[in-house]
Design a protein around this motif. Structure first.
Motif, PDB file in Angstrom:
ATOM      1  N   THR A   1       0.834  -1.199   0.000  1.00 45.40           N
ATOM      2  CA  THR A   1       0.000   0.000   0.000  1.00 45.40           C
ATOM      3  C   THR A   1       0.868   1.247   0.000  1.00 45.40           C
ATOM      4  N   ILE A   2       0.349   2.288  -0.607  1.00 41.34           N
ATOM      5  CA  ILE A   2       0.982   3.609  -0.572  1.00 41.34           C
ATOM      6  C   ILE A   2      -0.081   4.615  -0.173  1.00 41.34           C
ATOM      7  N   GLU A   3       0.217   5.398   0.840  1.00 38.13           N
ATOM      8  CA  GLU A   3      -0.662   6.473   1.267  1.00 38.13           C
ATOM      9  C   GLU A   3       0.064   7.807   1.113  1.00 38.13           C
ATOM     10  N   VAL A   4      -0.640   8.783   0.572  1.00 36.95           N
ATOM     11  CA  VAL A   4      -0.114  10.143   0.439  1.00 36.95           C
ATOM     12  C   VAL A   4      -1.079  11.076   1.154  1.00 36.95           C
ATOM     13  N   CYS A   5      -0.592  11.705   2.197  1.00 34.97           N
ATOM     14  CA  CYS A   5      -1.420  12.604   3.004  1.00 34.97           C
ATOM     15  C   CYS A   5      -2.697  11.900   3.473  1.00 34.97           C
ATOM     16  N   GLY A   6      -2.562  10.631   3.822  1.00 32.06           N
ATOM     17  CA  GLY A   6      -3.679   9.857   4.326  1.00 32.06           C
ATOM     18  C   GLY A   6      -4.566   9.233   3.275  1.00 32.06           C
ATOM     19  N   HIS A   7      -4.262   9.439   2.003  1.00 23.37           N
ATOM     20  CA  HIS A   7      -5.061   8.903   0.915  1.00 23.37           C
ATOM     21  C   HIS A   7      -4.386   7.672   0.311  1.00 23.37           C
ATOM     22  N   ASP A   8      -5.105   6.565   0.247  1.00 14.09           N
ATOM     23  CA  ASP A   8      -4.607   5.369  -0.432  1.00 14.09           C
ATOM     24  C   ASP A   8      -4.593   5.658  -1.928  1.00 14.09           C
ATOM     25  N   VAL A   9      -3.422   5.616  -2.544  1.00 15.58           N
ATOM     26  CA  VAL A   9      -3.332   6.031  -3.947  1.00 15.58           C
ATOM     27  C   VAL A   9      -4.098   5.100  -4.877  1.00 15.58           C
ATOM     28  N   ARG A  10      -4.301   3.851  -4.471  1.00 14.53           N
ATOM     29  CA  ARG A  10      -5.041   2.924  -5.336  1.00 14.53           C
ATOM     30  C   ARG A  10      -6.549   3.105  -5.229  1.00 14.53           C
ATOM     31  N   ALA A  11      -7.021   3.612  -4.095  1.00 11.83           N
ATOM     32  CA  ALA A  11      -8.459   3.684  -3.865  1.00 11.83           C
ATOM     33  C   ALA A  11      -9.040   5.079  -4.025  1.00 11.83           C
ATOM     34  N   THR A  12      -8.206   6.094  -3.960  1.00 14.66           N
ATOM     35  CA  THR A  12      -8.690   7.480  -4.003  1.00 14.66           C
ATOM     36  C   THR A  12      -9.068   7.869  -5.430  1.00 14.66           C
ATOM     37  N   PRO A  13     -10.219   8.493  -5.646  1.00 15.98           N
ATOM     38  CA  PRO A  13     -10.597   8.946  -6.991  1.00 15.98           C
ATOM     39  C   PRO A  13      -9.528   9.863  -7.583  1.00 15.98           C
ATOM     40  N   SER A  14      -9.324   9.756  -8.877  1.00 17.16           N
ATOM     41  CA  SER A  14      -8.235  10.474  -9.546  1.00 17.16           C
ATOM     42  C   SER A  14      -8.299  11.974  -9.315  1.00 17.16           C
ATOM     43  N   ARG A  15      -9.487  12.544  -9.432  1.00 15.97           N
ATOM     44  CA  ARG A  15      -9.591  13.998  -9.295  1.00 15.97           C
ATOM     45  C   ARG A  15      -9.236  14.435  -7.887  1.00 15.97           C
ATOM     46  N   LYS A  16      -9.650  13.650  -6.887  1.00 15.55           N
ATOM     47  CA  LYS A  16      -9.311  13.981  -5.508  1.00 15.55           C
ATOM     48  C   LYS A  16      -7.825  13.851  -5.266  1.00 15.55           C
ATOM     49  N   LEU A  17      -7.219  12.791  -5.801  1.00 11.94           N
ATOM     50  CA  LEU A  17      -5.780  12.591  -5.624  1.00 11.94           C
ATOM     51  C   LEU A  17      -4.988  13.698  -6.304  1.00 11.94           C
ATOM     52  N   ALA A  18      -5.507  14.206  -7.426  1.00  6.80           N
ATOM     53  CA  ALA A  18      -4.813  15.262  -8.160  1.00  6.80           C
ATOM     54  C   ALA A  18      -4.805  16.581  -7.407  1.00  6.80           C
ATOM     55  N   HIS A  19      -5.620  16.685  -6.349  1.00  6.91           N
ATOM     56  CA  HIS A  19      -5.568  17.863  -5.485  1.00  6.91           C
ATOM     57  C   HIS A  19      -4.522  17.690  -4.383  1.00  6.91           C
ATOM     58  N   VAL A  20      -3.993  16.464  -4.267  1.00  6.03           N
ATOM     59  CA  VAL A  20      -3.046  16.152  -3.207  1.00  6.03           C
ATOM     60  C   VAL A  20      -1.619  16.048  -3.734  1.00  6.03           C
ATOM     61  N   LEU A  21      -1.462  15.407  -4.902  1.00  8.67           N
ATOM     62  CA  LEU A  21      -0.113  15.213  -5.443  1.00  8.67           C
ATOM     63  C   LEU A  21      -0.075  15.529  -6.929  1.00  8.67           C
ATOM     64  N   SER A  22       1.086  15.995  -7.356  1.00 10.48           N
ATOM     65  CA  SER A  22       1.356  16.214  -8.782  1.00 10.48           C
ATOM     66  C   SER A  22       2.684  15.553  -9.096  1.00 10.48           C
ATOM     67  N   ILE A  23       2.835  15.109 -10.335  1.00  9.20           N
ATOM     68  CA  ILE A  23       4.033  14.366 -10.706  1.00  9.20           C
ATOM     69  C   ILE A  23       4.524  14.798 -12.078  1.00  9.20           C
ATOM     70  N   LEU A  24       5.834  14.913 -12.186  1.00 11.13           N
ATOM     71  CA  LEU A  24       6.484  15.202 -13.459  1.00 11.13           C
ATOM     72  C   LEU A  24       7.401  14.042 -13.781  1.00 11.13           C
ATOM     73  N   ARG A  25       7.116  13.347 -14.878  1.00 12.16           N
ATOM     74  CA  ARG A  25       7.933  12.219 -15.300  1.00 12.16           C
ATOM     75  C   ARG A  25       9.085  12.703 -16.165  1.00 12.16           C
ATOM     76  N   GLN A  26      10.015  11.796 -16.449  1.00 16.05           N
ATOM     77  CA  GLN A  26      11.143  12.134 -17.318  1.00 16.05           C
ATOM     78  C   GLN A  26      10.678  12.429 -18.731  1.00 16.05           C
ATOM     79  N   GLU A  27       9.722  11.631 -19.213  1.00 15.59           N
ATOM     80  CA  GLU A  27       9.305  11.726 -20.611  1.00 15.59           C
ATOM     81  C   GLU A  27       8.208  12.771 -20.735  1.00 15.59           C
ATOM     82  N   ASN A  28       8.578  13.933 -21.239  1.00 18.12           N
ATOM     83  CA  ASN A  28       7.612  15.012 -21.443  1.00 18.12           C
ATOM     84  C   ASN A  28       7.467  15.250 -22.938  1.00 18.12           C
ATOM     85  N   HIS A  29       6.431  14.671 -23.521  1.00 16.20           N
ATOM     86  CA  HIS A  29       6.246  14.797 -24.962  1.00 16.20           C
ATOM     87  C   HIS A  29       4.812  15.256 -25.231  1.00 16.20           C
ATOM     88  N   ILE A  30       4.653  16.523 -25.571  1.00 17.27           N
ATOM     89  CA  ILE A  30       3.348  17.054 -25.961  1.00 17.27           C
ATOM     90  C   ILE A  30       3.464  17.496 -27.411  1.00 17.27           C
TER      91      ILE A  30
END
Length: 251
Positions: free
Chosen positions: A57-86
């Motif tokens: 399990t992984i929890e971020v600020c008390g939120h289980d990353v697998r169970a938390t709705p995407s929109r709610k999780l996106a208010h808690v964490l943001s991520i920048l990957r190596q591959e940035n291709h737009i």
């Protein structure tokens, strides 16, 4: 706080990450370091839910990353990957505006526009905000992507090798800006770095990984020891006293 318990990821018989047990406290900068293939980026992307766990399990600020709705999780964490291709031709400001999607669903309000402007100013991109990404240097584009995740205004920032494409001057500036984001904006910054000396200078904590496991974790000064770094990187490392703290020297 970020809490990983029994986290594993398998890519085959001979490529396994974990099990990983790790707690990253709220605030400050935590650097993930280690040799190529150690599992740094994999761990970061699992924390950011861009890669599913096989176990644990992984929890971020008390939120289980697998169970938390995407929109709610996106208010808690943001991520920048190596591959940035737009592929779409965007200006810097338009790109940074994407960071507001969890808040506005693409319809930017005055509050969103202010957050975009704040992130652009924080990364010293005001002079470039009207320029298209394909008109910028690699380093300038990298700063724009970091501004995008900063504009998301999350408690946690996950950054996978944000110093890629940056020269020495801009690498130093980037680390100072990320340190300021932790200190002044109260963000928790987790960053994958290849340069152990940047980690020593700017990170509060260092998490050293090897062969898919966390082998050392603690305050940066405790990890910056010759015996520890030699064991982690499988090469002779000496640590000397620099003007701003310990420095690793490779032979």
């Amino acid at each position: 706080m970020i809490r990983c318990q029994g986290v594993t990821k398998s890519y085959g018989e001979h490529a396994t990450i974990g099990p990983i047990d790790l707690e990253i406290p709220t605030g400050g900068v935590t650097a993930l370091v280690g040799p190529n293939g150690a599992g740094k980026s994999t761990l970061l992307t699992m924390i950011g839910r861009l890669l599913p766990l096989d176990a644990g399990t992984i929890e971020v600020c008390g939120h289980d990353v697998r169970a938390t709705p995407s929109r709610k999780l996106a208010h808690v964490l943001s991520i920048l990957r190596q591959e940035n291709h737009i592929s779409t031709r965007l200006t810097v400001r338009q790109l940074v505006g994407f960071g507001r999607f969890p808040h506005s669903q693409g319809r930017l309000t005055a509050r969103d526009q202010q957050a975009v402007s704040d992130a652009i100013d924080f990364l010293d991109l005001a002079a470039l905000e009207g320029r298209y990404l394909d008109e910028l240097s690699g380093g300038q584009r990298q700063r724009a992507y970091v501004a995008m995740v900063l504009a998301q205004e999350t408690e946690v920032l996950l950054l996978d090798e944000p110093l890629n494409n940056l020269d020495m001057q801009h690498s130093v500036a980037m680390m100072k800006q990320l340190d300021a984001a932790a200190r002044e904006l109260g963000r928790t910054v987790v960053i994958v770095l290849h340069d152990i000396n940047f980690a020593a200078r700017y990170a509060d904590r260092i998490c050293a990984m090897k062969d898919g496991r966390v082998v050392e974790y603690g305050p940066s000064a405790e990890i910056m020891r010759a015996d520890v770094l030699t064991r982690v990187f499988d090469t002779d490392v000496q640590v000397i006293d620099g003007p701003d703290g310990p420095l690793a020297v490779y032979y």
